[in-house]
Design a protein around this motif. Structure first.
Motif, PDB file in Angstrom:
ATOM      1  N   ASP A 162       0.819  -1.218   0.000  1.00 43.36           N
ATOM      2  CA  ASP A 162       0.000   0.000   0.000  1.00 43.36           C
ATOM      3  C   ASP A 162       0.853   1.268   0.000  1.00 43.36           C
ATOM      4  O   ASP A 162       1.969   1.287   0.538  1.00 43.36           O
ATOM      5  N   ASP A 163       0.285   2.316  -0.590  1.00 41.47           N
ATOM      6  CA  ASP A 163       0.820   3.685  -0.485  1.00 41.47           C
ATOM      7  C   ASP A 163       2.233   3.840  -1.020  1.00 41.47           C
ATOM      8  O   ASP A 163       3.032   4.627  -0.496  1.00 41.47           O
ATOM      9  N   LEU A 164       2.554   3.097  -2.058  1.00 44.67           N
ATOM     10  CA  LEU A 164       3.856   3.232  -2.704  1.00 44.67           C
ATOM     11  C   LEU A 164       3.706   4.015  -4.003  1.00 44.67           C
ATOM     12  O   LEU A 164       2.684   3.933  -4.683  1.00 44.67           O
ATOM     13  N   LEU A 186       3.849  -6.935  -5.479  1.00 40.09           N
ATOM     14  CA  LEU A 186       4.107  -5.524  -5.772  1.00 40.09           C
ATOM     15  C   LEU A 186       3.789  -5.215  -7.237  1.00 40.09           C
ATOM     16  O   LEU A 186       3.140  -4.213  -7.555  1.00 40.09           O
ATOM     17  N   GLU A 187       4.240  -6.104  -8.125  1.00 38.82           N
ATOM     18  CA  GLU A 187       3.958  -5.892  -9.548  1.00 38.82           C
ATOM     19  C   GLU A 187       2.461  -5.936  -9.817  1.00 38.82           C
ATOM     20  O   GLU A 187       1.917  -5.096 -10.551  1.00 38.82           O
ATOM     21  N   ALA A 188       1.774  -6.910  -9.237  1.00 36.28           N
ATOM     22  CA  ALA A 188       0.343  -7.063  -9.478  1.00 36.28           C
ATOM     23  C   ALA A 188      -0.456  -5.877  -8.956  1.00 36.28           C
ATOM     24  O   ALA A 188      -1.510  -5.534  -9.503  1.00 36.28           O
ATOM     25  N   ARG A 189       0.054  -5.250  -7.900  1.00 34.21           N
ATOM     26  CA  ARG A 189      -0.634  -4.080  -7.347  1.00 34.21           C
ATOM     27  C   ARG A 189      -0.294  -2.785  -8.093  1.00 34.21           C
ATOM     28  O   ARG A 189      -0.711  -1.704  -7.697  1.00 34.21           O
ATOM     29  N   GLY A 190       0.473  -2.907  -9.152  1.00 41.32           N
ATOM     30  CA  GLY A 190       0.753  -1.742  -9.982  1.00 41.32           C
ATOM     31  C   GLY A 190       2.013  -0.981  -9.632  1.00 41.32           C
ATOM     32  O   GLY A 190       2.270   0.086 -10.203  1.00 41.32           O
TER      33      GLY A 190
END
Length: 432
Positions: A162-164, A186-190
């Motif tokens: 979150d919040d990156l 991380l990749e999947a979360r964009g």
């Protein structure tokens, strides 16, 4: 364990789980939909006497994954389904209690488990099925000096990505399967920023290949150095995957025959290499990791964490690259602890394990990689006596069995223990 107990006639079982959903644990509940099993479906049946069970279940519920590397969330659904099915056929022999076990007393007549809310549950025997424990804090990090936004001690936490922003750098401490999961998450979360994976040797789990069985005619013998030479020689003819896989039926026997000093040498020098060759990546996962590396988003770095300096802005990480006397610093937005499960129960914060350890009911194994148990999975007390009412299963028994961290091995352990308990004198008592 509960399923295999119910498949035997007689015993009643009480399953205590602090999570809202029973049967999925950490591995199969916190996963992203893209996280895959690292074992083919054909070898992931929970039932040792029915090796095709999971594949058949997939054929009904998720036919696209038959024979392949199914998503871990799907496997969690499978475990929940077989537990519900076993419970439905058990004539009320299963009781599920949502709560946290914090204490245990044992005497010659019974065991009594105490929950965090004060509830007491009596049983004739207790099985510790804790799975893997959360990782410990790596040297060089003071978690109290870091905010939750800067340090994620639990790689499975829902907010780890979150919040990156894409200008951030995320440091993943560790280079194994947990690191791979977090990088893909991380990749999947964009997240399109930089990901640095720091581990002592900079090794990465190898990918699975085609199935090419080359079974050994008998158990290999000799000291670890001789066994390593044998594996290398076979790898030259049958391939390294087949050479490593051929050890699978014999690994526990080889481990038991190895003296403590050689076991320690193995852990110190060979374990990282064993882990990356033995515990592999699904091909589609390996392809995604390779793509992240090829674009430069993911860096695999060999080195040792030295220190983390905290400021009002971002932590500054200092590490020493492998084979170098110099240090390197990085400005990091978030550090994620991917060092793998804690094995030394002397460092655990789990209330039940701490209670048992303080009372001498359990002890660390000599290598301090889990709970000391005998070959029948009975825990050893601090005196060395095998308990007749307390047992442990799964990865925390690796000191005795070593090859006990994956489903194909755990299912045999649970089946054997369930059969033993079902035939014991307390069948028909308070349950387990």
């Amino acid at each position: 364990m509960a399923v295999n107990l119910l498949r035997h006639e007689g015993p009643r079982a009480t399953l205590i789980e602090r999570r809202a959903r029973v049967g999925v644990g950490v591995a199969y509940s916190a996963a992203h939909p893209d996280h895959r099993l690292n074992v083919r479906a054909g070898n992931m049946s929970a039932l040792p006497d029915d090796p095709g069970h999971f594949d058949r279940w997939l054929g009904v519920h998720h036919p696209d994954h038959v024979g392949g590397f199914a998503p871990r969330l799907v496997y969690g659904q499978y475990l929940s389904d077989i537990l519900a099915e076993a419970a439905a056929r058990s004539d009320g022999r299963l009781t599920i209690v949502q709560g946290e076990a914090t204490g245990l007393t044992l005497d010659e007549n019974q065991a009594v488990v105490t929950l965090a809310d004060g509830t007491a549950i009596a049983a004739d025997a207790v099985v510790l099925a804790s799975g893997n424990l959360p990782p410990h804090t790596p040297p060089g990090i003071d978690p109290d000096a870091l905010t939750r936004d800067h340090y994620a001690p639990d790689p499975w936490a829902a907010d780890v990505a979150d919040d990156l922003s894409d200008d951030d750098t995320v440091l993943l401490l560790g280079g194994g399967l947990t690191m791979v999961d977090v990088a893909l998450l991380l990749e999947a979360r964009g997240f399109r920023g930089r990901i640095v994976a720091l581990s002592r040797r900079g090794l990465l789990p190898r990918p699975h290949g085609d199935l090419t069985p080359a079974p050994l005619p008998e158990r290999p013998r000799g000291r670890p150095s001789a066994l390593l030479a044998q594996v290398r020689a076979r790898a030259a003819t049958v391939g390294w995957r087949a050479a490593v896989d051929a050890l699978r039926p014999h690994t526990q026997a080889v481990w038991r025959a190895t003296d403590p000093a050689d076991r320690m040498r193995f852990l110190r020098h060979l374990r990282p290499w064993w882990d990356v060759h033995r515990h592999r990546l699904a091909p589609q996962v390996a392809d995604r990791i390779a793509a992240l590396r090829s674009t430069g988003q993911l860096d695999i770095v060999a080195g040792k964490l030295v220190a983390v300096a905290t400021t009002d802005a971002q932590p500054t990480v200092t590490f020493r690259p492998r084979s170098s006397d110099d240090t390197t610093t990085l400005s990091i937005r978030r550090i994620v602890n991917c060092t793998g499960p804690l094995g030394d129960i002397g460092r655990t914060t789990e209330p039940l394990l701490r209670d048992l350890l303080a009372g001498g009911r359990i002890r660390p194994d000599p290598l301090r990689i889990g709970i000391d148990v005998d070959p029948q999975s009975a825990v050893l007390e601090d005196t060395g006596r095998a308990s007749d009412r307390l047992y442990a299963i799964g990865p925390m028994t690796r000191g005795t069995f070593w090859e006990i961290v994956a489903v194909p091995d755990i299912r045999h352990q649970t089946w054997s223990l369930a059969r033993r308990l079902s035939n014991a004198m307390w069948v028909g008592g308070e349950g387990l």
